[in-house]
Design a protein around this motif. Structure first.
Motif, PDB file in Angstrom:
ATOM      1  N   VAL A 345      -0.224   2.814   3.791  1.00  0.00           N
ATOM      2  CA  VAL A 345       1.089   2.777   3.139  1.00  0.00           C
ATOM      3  C   VAL A 345       2.171   2.593   4.201  1.00  0.00           C
ATOM      4  CG1 VAL A 345       2.710   4.044   1.669  1.00  0.00           C
ATOM      5  CG2 VAL A 345       0.249   4.244   1.262  1.00  0.00           C
ATOM      6  N   TYR A 346       1.984   3.297   5.302  1.00  0.00           N
ATOM      7  CA  TYR A 346       2.928   3.196   6.415  1.00  0.00           C
ATOM      8  C   TYR A 346       3.013   1.749   6.921  1.00  0.00           C
ATOM      9  CZ  TYR A 346       5.332   4.326  10.728  1.00  0.00           C
ATOM     10  OH  TYR A 346       6.256   4.371  11.733  1.00  0.00           O
ATOM     11  N   GLU A 347       1.843   1.111   7.033  1.00  0.00           N
ATOM     12  CA  GLU A 347       1.808  -0.287   7.487  1.00  0.00           C
ATOM     13  C   GLU A 347       2.608  -1.186   6.548  1.00  0.00           C
ATOM     14  OE1 GLU A 347      -2.200  -1.746   8.123  1.00  0.00           O
ATOM     15  OE2 GLU A 347      -2.627   0.008   9.386  1.00  0.00           O
ATOM     16  N   LEU A 348       2.475  -0.905   5.261  1.00  0.00           N
ATOM     17  CA  LEU A 348       3.193  -1.707   4.279  1.00  0.00           C
ATOM     18  C   LEU A 348       4.717  -1.514   4.440  1.00  0.00           C
ATOM     19  CD1 LEU A 348       3.021  -3.470   1.631  1.00  0.00           C
ATOM     20  CD2 LEU A 348       3.557  -1.325   0.482  1.00  0.00           C
ATOM     21  N   ASN A 349       5.118  -0.263   4.623  1.00  0.00           N
ATOM     22  CA  ASN A 349       6.541   0.036   4.807  1.00  0.00           C
ATOM     23  C   ASN A 349       7.075  -0.732   6.019  1.00  0.00           C
ATOM     24  OD1 ASN A 349       9.039   1.283   4.401  1.00  0.00           O
ATOM     25  ND2 ASN A 349       8.497   3.035   5.674  1.00  0.00           N
TER      26      ASN A 349
END
Ligand code: AMP
Length: 433
Positions: A345-349
Motif C-alpha cells: 500500500v505504501y508503494e502505491l501511495n
C-alpha cells in the motif's frame, strides 16, 4: 511567558498558505506572460534610498518607516516599498548599458510600514509588483495597467474598479501645485492638521485627504485638467483610448494623486467593492515616474510600475471564494483494509506522489468508519480502498467522498483516469459550494 507576534504582523500557516501560494503562483505567471523577470533585493536598505525616492514629505518617510541604526552606526530601513530597491539594482548593475529597453522586473516579498493596524492594513505585508524602465511611452504605461487588470482577472475577480488619473509632466504639475497652494491657503485654517502640513510641503497630497469636512473644500479645488501641457494631455488621451480598445474599463478620478512623490503623468489604482458595498482600500496601485532613475544616480530614464498587496488579494479571494482550488485538499486518501500487505500500500501511495497527486495513506488498517473520518478531516476528494483482493487483481476501489459513488480502476489505468476524476470533482465541488 507567552510571546505574541509584533503588533500589525501575522503568521500565515496551514490552510492559508495554500491560498497565498495559489495567488503568488498566478501573479508570477502573469509577470512571466508579459516578459517581466523576478528581481530579489534585500529587505534592508540604506534609509537614504527611500528619503530620496519616496520623498521626504511623504507620509511613508515622515512617519511610517522602520528605521534603525545597525552596530556600525548606519541608518538602515526595512523597505516600505520595493520600487526604489529595483531602481537601485538597475543603477548599481548598470542594466541600462545595453540600451535594451524597457528593462522589465517583477518582485514579490515583505514590506514594512508603521501604520495603524486595521482590516487590510498591516505593519508587515507582502507586495507583488512590476517595473518597466527605459521606455517613455503610453504603450508601456498601458501594458503595466493591463498586466495588473489581467492579474485580477486570472484570480477570478469580476467587478474591478480601475481608477485612473494624470498628474501631468513637471511643468503642468508645478503650475497646478501653485494653483492648489493659492486655493487651499484661503481655507487651510478650517482643514485638518495633516492638510495644514501638506500645504507647503506637497499641496497635491491634500486632494487625498479623507476627512469629511475637508472633502467639501477639496471638491471645489482647481482641477489638474486645466493645467495640463498639450503633451501631457495628448499622452493621457492616447493612454485611455488604448485602454478602451483593450476593453479595459476605468473611471477617471481627478482626485487620485498617490502617496509617493515620484509619480508623474498616469497614476492608477485597482479597487474591489464587495456586493455589500464594503471595500478594503486599493488592492493595487501604480504609475509612471520620470526622475526616479536619475534621482538614484542613474541616467535620465523614465519608468512605470505597479504593486499589489498580497494580503488584500488573499482577503478578497477567500471571502468571495474566487479560487475553487485554493484549499488544501487531498486528491486521494488511501485506506488499507484488513490484513493487507502495508508495504505494498505504501508503494502505491509513493507511486501516486510521483505522479504528482496530493495523497496520504493511513499507516495501519483501522475500522472503516475511523478511516473515512480521517479522509474527511483532510478534505480528501476520493478514498482508495485497498485490501488483499485489490492487490492481487491489481485493481483499485476508488470512492468519491461527496457522491459516495464507487468505481473499480485497473492500477495500470490509474494515471489516465485520475487526472480527469480530480479535475471534474473540483469543479463539481466548487459549484456546490
Ligand atoms: P502603495 O505602495 O502605497 O501604492 O501600496 C500598494 C499596495 O500595497 C496597496 O494597493 C495595498 O494593496 C498594499 N498595501 C499598502 N499598505 C498596506 C498595508 N499597511 N497593509 C497591507 N497592504 C498594504
Amino acid at each position: 511567558m507567552e510571546v505574541k507576534p509584533v503588533k500589525g504582523t501575522h503568521d500565515i500557516i496551514g490552510n492559508d498558505i495554500i491560498l497565498y501560494q495559489r495567488i503568488e503562483d498566478a501573479l508570477a505567471k502573469i509577470a512571466h506572460t508579459y516578459g517581466y523577470l523576478e528581481f530579489r533585493t534585500p529587505i534592508i536598505e540604506h534609509t537614504e534610498l527611500f528619503a530620496r525616492s519616496v520623498g521626504d514629505s511623504s507620509d511613508i518617510v515622515r512617519k511610517e518607516m522602520y528605521t534603525f541604526l545597525d552596530k556600525g552606526n548606519r541608518s538602515l530601513t526595512l523597505r516600505p516599498e520595493v520600487t526604489a530597491s529595483i531602481i537601485r539594482t538597475i543603477v548599481n548593475n548598470k542594466l541600462y548599458s545595453s540600451q535594451d529597453f524597457p528593462i522589465k522586473a517583477s518582485y514579490l516579498g515583505p514590506t514594512f510600514r508603521y501604520e495603524r493596524p486595521q482590516a487590510g492594513r498591516y505593519r508587515q505585508f507582502s507586495q507583488f509588483g512590476v517595473e518597466a524602465v527605459g521606455l517613455d511611452s503610453h504603450l508601456i504605461d498601458v501594458e503595466v495597467i493591463a498586466l495588473g487588470y489581467n492579474a485580477l482577472k486570472n484570480l477570478n475577480f469580476k467587478d474591478i474598479t480601475l481608477k485612473i488619473n494624470t498628474l501631468g509632466d513637471d511643468a503642468s504639475r508645478n503650475q497646478y501645485r501653485e494653483a492648489l497652494r493659492g486655493y487651499f491657503a484661503g481655507h487651510i485654517h478650517e482643514m485638518c492638521i495633516d492638510c495644514q502640513e501638506r500645504l507647503n510641503s506637497n499641496p497635491l497630497r491634500i486632494l487625498d485627504c479623507k476627512v469629511e469636512e475637508d472633502r467639501k473644500i477639496i471638491k471645489n479645488a482647481p482641477r489638474i485638467q486645466d493645467f495640463l501641457s498639450e503633451q501631457s494631455k495628448e499622452r493621457f488621451s492616447k493612454t485611455i483610448n488604448l485602454l478602451d480598445s483593450l476593453n479595459i474599463k476605468f473611471d477617471l478620478d481627478e482626485t487620485l494623486v498617490r502617496g509617493l512623490d515620484y509619480y508623474s503623468e498616469v497614476v492608477f489604482e485597482y479597487h474591489y467593492i464587495a456586493p455589500d458595498g464594503k471595500t478594503i482600500g486599493a488592492l493595487g496601485a501604480g504609475g509612471h515616474y520620470s526622475h526616479l532613475v536619475e534621482e538614484l544616480g542613474g541616467p535620465n530614464l523614465a519608468g512605470v510600475g505597479l504593486s499589489f498587496g498580497v494580503e488584500r488579494l488573499a482577503q478578497v479571494v477567500a471571502s468571495e471564494n474566487l479560487l475553487f482550488d485554493a484549499f488544501p485538499f487531498l486528491a486521494f486518501y488511501i485506506m488499507p483494509i484488513g490484513e493487507v500487505n502495508i508495504e505494498k500500500v505504501y508503494e502505491l501511495n509513493e507511486k501516486i506522489h510521483r505522479l504528482g497527486y496530493p495523497s496520504e495513506m493511513a499507516y495501519e488498517s483501522k475500522a472503516l468508519k475511523a478511516l473515512f473520518k480521517k479522509a474527511e478531516k483532510r478534505s480528501a476528494l476520493f478514498a482508495i480502498l485497498i485490501g488483499e483482493e485489490e492487490l492481487e487483481k491489481e485493481m483499485l476501489t476508488i470512492k468519491n467522498l461527496r457522491t459516495k459513488e464507487q468505481t473499480s480502476v485497473a492500477l495500470a489505468d490509474f494515471d489516465s483516469v485520475a487526472n480527469q476524476m480530480v479535475e471534474e470533482e473540483l469543479i463539481e465541488l466548487n459549484e456546490e459550494r
